[in-house]
Enzyme design. Sequence first.
Site, PDB file in Angstrom:
ATOM      1  N   ASP A  84       3.478  -9.066   0.425  1.00  0.00           N
ATOM      2  CA  ASP A  84       3.262  -8.085   1.500  1.00  0.00           C
ATOM      3  C   ASP A  84       2.038  -8.463   2.330  1.00  0.00           C
ATOM      4  OD1 ASP A  84       5.152  -6.090   1.725  1.00  0.00           O
ATOM      5  OD2 ASP A  84       4.223  -4.798   0.219  1.00  0.00           O
ATOM      6  N   LYS A 112       6.373  -9.998   3.832  1.00  0.00           N
ATOM      7  CA  LYS A 112       7.000  -8.762   4.316  1.00  0.00           C
ATOM      8  C   LYS A 112       5.979  -8.005   5.151  1.00  0.00           C
ATOM      9  CE  LYS A 112       7.941  -5.137   1.444  1.00  0.00           C
ATOM     10  NZ  LYS A 112       7.105  -4.050   2.004  1.00  0.00           N
ATOM     11  N   GLU A 114       5.640  -4.239   7.768  1.00  0.00           N
ATOM     12  CA  GLU A 114       6.264  -2.943   8.042  1.00  0.00           C
ATOM     13  C   GLU A 114       6.406  -2.689   9.541  1.00  0.00           C
ATOM     14  OE1 GLU A 114       4.188   0.236   6.057  1.00  0.00           O
ATOM     15  OE2 GLU A 114       4.313  -0.742   4.094  1.00  0.00           O
ATOM     16  N   GLU A 181      13.302   2.017   3.218  1.00  0.00           N
ATOM     17  CA  GLU A 181      12.650   2.915   2.254  1.00  0.00           C
ATOM     18  C   GLU A 181      12.859   4.369   2.666  1.00  0.00           C
ATOM     19  OE1 GLU A 181       8.644   1.911   1.152  1.00  0.00           O
ATOM     20  OE2 GLU A 181       8.462   3.707  -0.085  1.00  0.00           O
TER      21      GLU A 181
HETATM   22  O1  KIV Z   1       4.772  -2.294  -1.719  1.00  0.00           O
HETATM   23  C1  KIV Z   1       5.878  -2.053  -2.222  1.00  0.00           C
HETATM   24  O2  KIV Z   1       6.040  -1.929  -3.435  1.00  0.00           O
HETATM   25  C2  KIV Z   1       7.012  -1.918  -1.324  1.00  0.00           C
HETATM   26  C3  KIV Z   1       8.284  -1.408  -1.917  1.00  0.00           C
HETATM   27  C4  KIV Z   1       8.209   0.068  -2.049  1.00  0.00           C
HETATM   28  C5  KIV Z   1       9.468  -1.824  -1.143  1.00  0.00           C
HETATM   29  O3  KIV Z   1       6.898  -2.163  -0.165  1.00  0.00           O
END
Ligand code: KIV
Length: 254
Positions: A84, A112, A114, A181
């Site tokens: 992330d 990833k 958002e 989500e």
């Molecule tokens: O950070 C995380 O765990 C997420 C999931 C909820 C998809 O983004």
Amino acid sequence: MSPSEKALRLRARKGHAPISALTAYDYPTARLLDEAGVDLLLVGDSLGMVVLGFPDTTHVTLADMIHHTAAVARGSQNALIVGDLPIHTYPDPATALANARLLVKAGAHAVKLEGGLRQADKVAAITADGIPVVGHLGMLPQRVKVEGGYKKKGKTEQETQALLNGALALQQAGITALVLESVLPAAARYLTEHLEVPTIGIGCGRSNCDGEIAVITDVIGSYPWFVPPFANPRANVAGEITRAVQGYLDALTG
Ligand code: KIV
């Protein structure tokens, strides 16, 4: 297999076999999940809550993500490792790309981030560099303070259409897959049907997406202080830890 090949393999799963995805934040968990055959390991910024003890993901730094991504990479052989990009690390395409490269250097195969329309140019910059990107739409934890809580998405036709527009922009920018989500089941199904990339759902009901992702602590029951309503715990690791430590203490004192 190269990271790009792993990402392509995942993308090609749409319409064939459901994608399995779990979060992982450390070496032993990553190794266990990888050996169990999980397709995608997300080093999620949820680590802010379930590992670092913050109230939400907005406290997570890039240094935190690099540290945990490297641990997960050491434990994983086969899964696609997605790191992330935490809040404030992708304000513009150049910064997003520079920070995505740092996660890749730490061992991520993909990153990833958002958001939809407003992130398409950042996604395009990262994918143009050969780094696979997973999108994230619906309830966006990095916006929890702005939105005043965790709210379900896709409640109206207008909201669902806005989600689809964002998803199509991300798809056009080259995402490999899209996490949805807390999107209402009918809206999640609609998005899944209108996208070429696989959707991976959390809190979207069963079988409305091309795969499912869960926070590992919800699955194994190791974080009892907050369990989301859609979680489906399959073990009680917190109870086991308490029981084992009690045995240890009893043996010392008794
Ligand atoms: O950070 C995380 O765990 C997420 C999931 C909820 C998809 O983004």
